[in-house]
Design a protein around this motif. Structure first.
Motif, PDB file in Angstrom:
ATOM      1  N   LYS A 106      20.389  46.247  26.484  1.00 54.26           N
ATOM      2  CA  LYS A 106      19.126  46.037  26.613  1.00 54.26           C
ATOM      3  C   LYS A 106      18.663  44.750  25.833  1.00 54.26           C
ATOM      4  O   LYS A 106      18.314  43.627  26.126  1.00 54.26           O
ATOM      5  CB  LYS A 106      17.984  46.978  26.808  1.00 54.26           C
ATOM      6  N   ILE A 107      18.922  44.914  24.477  1.00 47.83           N
ATOM      7  CA  ILE A 107      18.771  44.148  23.474  1.00 47.83           C
ATOM      8  C   ILE A 107      19.523  42.877  23.509  1.00 47.83           C
ATOM      9  O   ILE A 107      19.031  41.616  23.377  1.00 47.83           O
ATOM     10  CB  ILE A 107      18.984  44.702  22.105  1.00 47.83           C
ATOM     11  N   ILE A 108      20.991  43.059  24.015  1.00 48.91           N
ATOM     12  CA  ILE A 108      21.526  41.932  24.024  1.00 48.91           C
ATOM     13  C   ILE A 108      21.418  40.992  25.203  1.00 48.91           C
ATOM     14  O   ILE A 108      21.364  39.620  25.169  1.00 48.91           O
ATOM     15  CB  ILE A 108      23.174  42.133  24.185  1.00 48.91           C
ATOM     16  N   GLU A 109      21.150  41.493  26.390  1.00 49.11           N
ATOM     17  CA  GLU A 109      20.746  40.856  27.463  1.00 49.11           C
ATOM     18  C   GLU A 109      19.380  40.023  27.385  1.00 49.11           C
ATOM     19  O   GLU A 109      19.138  38.790  27.710  1.00 49.11           O
ATOM     20  CB  GLU A 109      20.520  41.667  28.572  1.00 49.11           C
ATOM     21  N   ASP A 110      18.604  40.645  26.504  1.00 48.66           N
ATOM     22  CA  ASP A 110      17.216  39.896  26.054  1.00 48.66           C
ATOM     23  C   ASP A 110      17.523  38.690  25.194  1.00 48.66           C
ATOM     24  O   ASP A 110      16.976  37.449  25.337  1.00 48.66           O
ATOM     25  CB  ASP A 110      16.141  40.813  25.431  1.00 48.66           C
ATOM     26  N   LEU A 111      18.353  38.764  24.245  1.00 50.44           N
ATOM     27  CA  LEU A 111      18.687  37.888  23.381  1.00 50.44           C
ATOM     28  C   LEU A 111      19.294  36.671  24.059  1.00 50.44           C
ATOM     29  O   LEU A 111      18.954  35.351  24.024  1.00 50.44           O
ATOM     30  CB  LEU A 111      19.529  38.105  22.327  1.00 50.44           C
ATOM     31  N   MET A 112      20.299  37.005  25.073  1.00 48.51           N
ATOM     32  CA  MET A 112      20.832  36.184  25.931  1.00 48.51           C
ATOM     33  C   MET A 112      20.185  35.278  26.883  1.00 48.51           C
ATOM     34  O   MET A 112      19.897  34.132  26.717  1.00 48.51           O
ATOM     35  CB  MET A 112      21.851  36.794  26.842  1.00 48.51           C
TER      36      MET A 112
END
Length: 471
Positions: free
Chosen positions: A269-275
């Motif tokens: 979830k964190i990674i996709e938000d950052l992307m």
């Protein structure tokens, strides 16, 4: 150096969990304190990272780890972080007012999660980096760019540019991981190249420090993890990523039996938000409360000994709109049993504002269900000033007799020695602060080593000021 005009004289917050990067080159080997990490499950729309869910056996009979190791070892990388740190001062430095600096190199691990070079690691592996270098299992080395970080969860996202498609690990569903299930930890302990260790999941929803109000939710395993494993992969028997190895509980700095990983659903979830956004969208259910156990249940006169006791419902939150009330007992969310508050915060942290969850709860012994929309969490960690703040609620406006300012909910780093929860920030460098956006806008304009004059007000109406120097 950070300095306070006024010593608040409040309680010291203690406790740390050891792991961290493995220091080499210009520094002596030392124990490095890890920063953590929260959390479990979400289905995020775009961008989509590869996810695979497969049933498998957890029996020791017939277990073969070779396939999982082969899938993972080539996708786990060595991360080198070069920083500039203050060195020891000599008498001459003191006489001439010099501040000596030296180069320090730390190393850790990372996991390639896409073929085009996105890599997830721990925030504490890359913190304060002047430059980042990634070495693959085939010994090819690349310069890495920092895409973004989420310090509360100890997750960071890097990107490298390679000429070919890179091996990567697909995400598994950490919600489906079971206690007793076999797992592999893959990383670069003690600056060694990719190393694989095996163990079982010992616990889920583990909160490492009850004094830490962030309420992290970790997967606990007995797979051997040591300094340098930080940011490496925790995978199931199919080679699917179910966690990012983050911390160990140790008095020596080395593995003594238990290690902890950020659940993959939270990391994803964190990674996709950052992307997609460049920052992490944070949602909340809108309650505060405590775990139930036999003693607490007896004190409250409650028959239930498991679940989350709702002590307060946040105004205008999804929980408030769904009519949850003080005294309700949350038993499950989306069918997942909630035994501890870490279970709840971990699961909600994998959700975005606007997502809907189904909450089963008890009210006066009667089973009820509510459909609750996750609302935006206005609490924001601002690393520049080592504070977590939130916009004022109506209750805060009454207490502090103002509609302007942001309330301090937590302090970190050097300021963690001071309990500032009874304060709101009203001005920075004579600029009035109405909300978090004002504070962030001012801080975007400050330079490294600039000293800020921060004005605060406490609930007694007293105004205090202190100076804070940005690192």
């Amino acid at each position: 150096m950070k300095s306070l005009i006024k010593n608040f004289g409040m309680a010291v917050l203690g406790g740390a969990v050891v792991l961290g990067t493995y220091k080499i080159a210009f520094e002596p080997e030392s124990q490095i304190a890890a920063q953590q990490s929260q959390q479990v499950a979400n289905e995020v729309q775009t961008p989509v990272l590869p996810v695979k869910n497969v049933n498998y056996t957890s029996s020791i009979e017939g277990i073969d780890f070779t396939e999982a190791a082969e899938k993972t070892v080539h996708a786990v990388v060595h991360v080198k972080n070069t920083t500039i740190a203050r060195g020891g001062m000599s008498i001459a430095d003191l006489m001439y007012g010099r501040t000596p600096y030296r180069q320090a190199v730390g190393t850790g691990s990372g996991v390639i999660i896409t073929g085009d070079g996105y890599i997830v690691t721990n925030n504490h592996v890359i913190e304060n980096a002047q430059s980042l270098e990634v070495t693959l299992n085939n010994n090819k080395t690349y310069k890495a760019e920092l895409v973004g970080t989420e310090p509360n969860s100890d997750i960071a996202l890097l990107k490298i540019e390679a000429d070919e498609e890179l091996p990567y690990v697909v995400f598994g569903d950490s919600n489906q991981a079971k206690i007793g299930e076999w797992v592999l930890a893959v990383g670069n302990p003690f600056n060694l190249t990719s190393t694989v260790t095996a163990g079982i999941i010992s616990a889920k929803g583990r909160d490492l420090d009850e004094r830490d109000r962030k309420m992290q939710s970790f997967i606990q395993t007995d797979a051997a993890v040591n300094p340098g494993n930080s940011g490496g992969a925790l995978v199931n028997q199919n080679g699917e990523l179910i966690g990012i190895n983050t911390a160990i509980a140790s008095r020596t700095g080395s593995y003594v039996g238990y290690s902890f990983a950020v659940p993959s659903n939270n990391a994803r979830k964190i990674i996709e938000d950052l992307m997609e956004f460049g920052f992490v969208q944070k949602g909340m259910l809108g309650i505060s409360g405590t775990d139930l156990n036999g003693n607490i249940a007896d004190e409250m006169g409650i028959d239930e000994s498991e679940g989350i006791y709702v002590a307060k419902v946040v105004e205008n939150s999804g929980a408030a709109k769904a009519n949850l009330k003080n005294g309700d007992i949350i038993k499950s969310i989306d069918g997942l049993k909630m035994k501890t508050f870490a279970d709840l915060t971990g699961y909600i942290s994998s959700k975005n504002p606007g997502d809907i969850v189904y909450v089963n709860y008890l009210r006066n012994g009667v089973q009820k269900q509510a459909q609750i929309e996750i609302t935006k969490n206005n609490t924001v960690l601002i690393p520049q000033i080592e504070m977590e703040v939130r916009n004022l609620f109506k209750e805060d406006q009454k207490i502090f007799d103002t509609k302007k300012g942001v309330r301090i909910t937590r302090t970190t780093g050097e300021l963690s020695r001071y309990d500032m929860r009874d304060y709101i920030i009203t001005k920075v460098n004579d600029y009035e602060i109405t909300n978090i956006d004002d504070l962030q806008e001012i801080l975007r304009e400050v330079n490294p080593r600039e000293t800020l004059l921060i004005q605060m007000k406490n609930s007694r109406g007293e105004v205090e000021r202190f100076r804070y120097t940005i690192d």
